[in-house]
Design a protein around this motif. Structure first.
Motif, PDB file in Angstrom:
ATOM      1  N   ARG A  28       0.826  -1.210   0.000  1.00 46.63           N
ATOM      2  CA  ARG A  28       0.000   0.000   0.000  1.00 46.63           C
ATOM      3  C   ARG A  28       0.860   1.260   0.000  1.00 46.63           C
ATOM      4  NH1 ARG A  28      -5.645  -0.591   2.407  1.00 46.63           N
ATOM      5  NH2 ARG A  28      -5.294   1.627   2.494  1.00 46.63           N
ATOM      6  N   SER A  47      -0.834   4.979  -4.224  1.00 47.28           N
ATOM      7  CA  SER A  47      -1.578   3.948  -3.476  1.00 47.28           C
ATOM      8  C   SER A  47      -2.981   4.428  -3.128  1.00 47.28           C
ATOM      9  CB  SER A  47      -0.830   3.600  -2.185  1.00 47.28           C
ATOM     10  OG  SER A  47      -0.841   4.717  -1.306  1.00 47.28           O
ATOM     11  N   GLU A  91      -3.476   6.725  -0.800  1.00 47.99           N
ATOM     12  CA  GLU A  91      -3.432   7.222   0.564  1.00 47.99           C
ATOM     13  C   GLU A  91      -3.297   8.735   0.643  1.00 47.99           C
ATOM     14  OE1 GLU A  91      -3.683   5.210   3.368  1.00 47.99           O
ATOM     15  OE2 GLU A  91      -4.098   3.573   1.984  1.00 47.99           O
TER      16      GLU A  91
END
Length: 177
Positions: A23, A170, A172
């Motif tokens: 991730r 990712s 994020e």
């Protein structure tokens, strides 16, 4: 760095898949030659182009570009977020989406929508040939065959172009949350 020969493509993909499974985000650099090493204190002028193609990498690209222009050698560079749309698309809707992203990021950037039936690579080469740097998002291919195809396509897109950051996020770093 962006793989410079086919032998390294599969190895790079393997590394990027591991990065994705953790991730994490990945950035590949392309066209970063020895010129920067010879002139490390040269003040950069012009603009940085961030190409948004609907791939969810724009937030990370904006953050990275903002960090880059925070460096004293890059201060004063204009960030441009570019998007290619087909003629006839709702201009107000497309521009509102770009404005929303810029407002959410609270980063000074100029949105630019290019209406064209030309291929993405033709538009990018025409619009960003004089950029100081380019940010371009990508997604990881599913198969080895698609990987070779993607790297060949990217090599053609970026041949002779300014230094380019190829960004896989990712997810994020979403600025619109």
């Amino acid at each position: 760095g962006f793989p410079d020969n086919k032998d390294r493509v599969v190895q790079n993909l393997s590394h990027m898949r591991i990065i994705k499974s953790l991730r994490m985000s990945c950035i590949l650099m392309h066209n970063f030659g020895d010129e920067a090493a010879r002139q490390p204190s040269r003040i950069v002028r012009g603009h940085i182009d961030l190409w948004w193609r609907g791939i969810p990498n724009l937030s990370l690209m904006l953050i990275l570009a903002h960090l880059l222009v925070s460096d004293p050698l890059w201060q004063g560079i204009q960030l441009r977020i570019l998007r290619v749309s087909r003629p006839g698309e709702n201009a107000d809707e497309v521009n509102a989406e770009l404005e929303d992203i810029i407002d959410s990021a609270r980063i000074d950037a100029e949105p630019k929508t290019i209406y064209s039936d030309d291929s993405f690579s033709d538009v990018m080469r025409r619009e960003s040939a004089d950029a100081s740097a380019i940010f371009l998002g990508f997604s990881l291919p599913d198969s080895e065959e698609e990987t070779f195809s993607m790297f060949e396509m990217m090599s053609k897109y970026l041949e002779g172009m300014p230094p380019t950051f190829l960004v896989f996020s990712s997810g994020e770093a979403d600025l619109r949350v």
